[in-house]
Design an enzyme around this catalytic site. Structure first.
Site, PDB file in Angstrom:
ATOM      1  N   GLN A  39       0.817  -1.228   0.000  1.00 45.16           N
ATOM      2  CA  GLN A  39       0.000   0.000   0.000  1.00 45.16           C
ATOM      3  C   GLN A  39       0.847   1.273   0.000  1.00 45.16           C
ATOM      4  O   GLN A  39       0.297   2.361  -0.155  1.00 45.16           O
ATOM      5  CB  GLN A  39      -0.942   0.025   1.208  1.00 45.16           C
ATOM      6  CG  GLN A  39      -2.078  -0.977   1.129  1.00 45.16           C
ATOM      7  CD  GLN A  39      -3.111  -0.667   0.037  1.00 45.16           C
ATOM      8  OE1 GLN A  39      -3.228   0.441  -0.459  1.00 45.16           O
ATOM      9  NE2 GLN A  39      -3.862  -1.683  -0.354  1.00 45.16           N
ATOM     10  N   ALA A  96       2.062  -3.609  -8.695  1.00 44.39           N
ATOM     11  CA  ALA A  96       1.915  -2.462  -9.610  1.00 44.39           C
ATOM     12  C   ALA A  96       0.503  -1.885  -9.653  1.00 44.39           C
ATOM     13  O   ALA A  96       0.325  -0.686  -9.840  1.00 44.39           O
ATOM     14  CB  ALA A  96       2.336  -2.874 -11.017  1.00 44.39           C
ATOM     15  N   CYS A 154     -20.562  -6.628   7.901  1.00 50.95           N
ATOM     16  CA  CYS A 154     -22.010  -6.808   8.040  1.00 50.95           C
ATOM     17  C   CYS A 154     -22.761  -6.292   6.829  1.00 50.95           C
ATOM     18  O   CYS A 154     -23.759  -6.845   6.423  1.00 50.95           O
ATOM     19  CB  CYS A 154     -22.521  -6.061   9.260  1.00 50.95           C
ATOM     20  SG  CYS A 154     -21.298  -5.816  10.523  1.00 50.95           S
TER      21      CYS A 154
HETATM   22  N1  PLP Z   1      -0.782  -6.748   0.774  1.00 54.78           N
HETATM   23  C1  PLP Z   1      -1.570  -5.687   0.931  1.00 54.78           C
HETATM   24  C2  PLP Z   1      -1.373  -4.787   2.083  1.00 54.78           C
HETATM   25  C3  PLP Z   1      -2.592  -5.435   0.012  1.00 54.78           C
HETATM   26  O1  PLP Z   1      -3.391  -4.378   0.178  1.00 54.78           O
HETATM   27  C4  PLP Z   1      -2.758  -6.317  -1.072  1.00 54.78           C
HETATM   28  C5  PLP Z   1      -3.852  -6.110  -2.044  1.00 54.78           C
HETATM   29  O2  PLP Z   1      -5.005  -5.983  -1.679  1.00 54.78           O
HETATM   30  C6  PLP Z   1      -1.883  -7.392  -1.187  1.00 54.78           C
HETATM   31  C7  PLP Z   1      -0.910  -7.587  -0.256  1.00 54.78           C
HETATM   32  C8  PLP Z   1      -1.992  -8.351  -2.330  1.00 54.78           C
HETATM   33  O3  PLP Z   1      -1.493  -7.766  -3.507  1.00 54.78           O
HETATM   34  P1  PLP Z   1      -1.828  -8.411  -4.914  1.00 54.78           P
HETATM   35  O4  PLP Z   1      -3.228  -8.048  -5.234  1.00 54.78           O
HETATM   36  O5  PLP Z   1      -0.861  -7.795  -5.867  1.00 54.78           O
HETATM   37  O6  PLP Z   1      -1.619  -9.859  -4.784  1.00 54.78           O
END
Ligand code: PLP
Length: 374
Positions: free
Chosen positions: A179, A200, A326
């Protein structure tokens, strides 16, 4: 109907310049980078130029950037190889990590009988550093995996401080930076981290491509076996168009960072003011100091409105994410909010609204108007 996209922590719109670059690679540079003829050599140059460009943005060494298919893959690889190849017997993580980390850790615990400790999470979503130090006080070969910016609440981890504590205790430090890469400056030469993961599509690049940063000489072993691609660490013909698109997206993110960050920061403040004015009592889950593009808000709505809120917004063309489950038809509450909210608050509707530089105040106004009709 104007559609409004406020779910940029899920994925982002690709920048037009990135698409252009990718189309050019797809149409002109379709050689296999492993081929020795001119088509292959051209593709290889594109691949290695992309690697150098990404490394430069993050002040890393080009050899430390390993291309992956996504952030999940990078997280999985690092955690698994740490246990399998680096002799890690214990992982310290937290209950608010992304499932790419949490579920991998659970599987590794089952497969390799490693021990797993969860560092305490404070009511604001932050990590209890005293508890982390205490856990690390127990002598055992350990990897700490803690995310930089939480994808649900935007809570920020101090990477420098965390890394220093890990180093003091001889532990490896992996951070899921999915993020934050492309949205904040990062100097990987200086930061005391061993591994980070990036994706990406979170920074206006294509889906299906990401990378792992693996500090030199860590001894991490291959994810996939086969050809010599990625120095044998991840065999398989590289997705050159995706990788070039990712490098372009990262380059543009950093070239425009200051302007876009200022714009988004201002927009987030506008959003919070608008929500608190329209719905007095609106709370920000995780507090005011979250990352500049994510606001997880608890709305003072009655329980009967909770169930239909996302559906209602969707009907009006507005995309946001659930903050708690929810209202999405799922019975499970968010595992992140479950750590920081009371049982009562967990039942109330929380929304994750995540912004990009493509958003405008008009988008926020449309969201607030739509919420008034729920
Ligand atoms: N880690 C975090 C903090 C994420 O927000 C996300 C995606 O939602 C991922 C890992 C996974 O990334 P990817 O969608 O490229 O597999």
């Amino acid at each position: 109907m104007k559609k409004v996209y406020l779910d940029n922590a899920s994925t982002t719109a690709i920048r037009p310049e990135v698409v252009q670059e990718m189309v050019s690679v797809l149409t002109e540079d379709y050689g296999n980078p492993s081929s020795t003829h001119s088509f292959g050599r051209s593709a290889k140059v594109l691949l290695e130029t992309a690697r150098k460009s990404i490394a430069k943005q993050l002040n890393a060494n080009a050899q430390e950037i390993i291309f992956m298919s996504c952030g999940t893959e990078a997280d999985n690889w690092v955690l698994r190889s740490a246990v399998k190849d680096l002799g890690v017997h214990r992982i310290i993580t937290s209950k608010v990590e992304h499932h790419a980390v949490l579920h991998t850790v659970e599987v590794l615990q089952h497969e390799y009988a490693i021990s797993v400790d969860y560092v305490n999470v404070l009511p604001n979503g932050g990590i209890d550093f005293a508890h982390l130090s205490e856990l690390l006080g127990q002598e055992q070969k350990t990897l700490v995996s803690l995310m930089h910016v939480n994808n649900e609440t935007g809570t920020i981890l101090d990477l420098e401080r965390t890394g220093r504590i890990c180093k003091q205790h001889g532990a490896y430090f992996h951070s899921d930076t999915v993020q934050s890469i492309g949205k904040t400056e990062m100097d990987l030469q200086e930061l005391p981290v061993d591994f980070v993961a990036a994706s990406a599509h979170k920074f206006h690049g294509p889906k299906g491509v990401g990378f792992a940063f693996v500090r030199k000489n860590t001894g991490i072993q291959p994810l996939l076996y086969g050809g010599e691609q990625e120095k044998g660490l991840r065999a398989g013909t590289e997705a050159v168009h995706q990788i070039v698109g990712m490098a372009k997206a990262l380059e543009l993110s950093y070239a425009n960072l200051e302007t876009e960050r200022n714009q988004i920061t201002e927009l987030k403040q506008y959003l919070i003011n608008a929500l608190q004015t329209a719905f007095p009592g609106t709370q920000i889950n995780g507090g005011e100091n979250g990352f500049y593009n994510i606001a997880n808000v608890l709305l003072p709505f009655s329980n009967d409105k909770t169930a239909m809120i996302l559906f209602n917004l969707d009907m009006k063309g507005i995309a946001v994410s659930r903050g708690s489950a929810c209202q999405s038809g799922s019975i499970k509450p968010s595992h992140v909010l479950a750590e920081i909210l009371s049982d009562d608050d967990l039942k109330k509707p929380s929304l994750r609204i995540s912004l990009s530089h493509f958003n405008t105040k008009e988008d926020i106004d449309l969201l607030v108007e739509a919420l008034k009709t729920v």
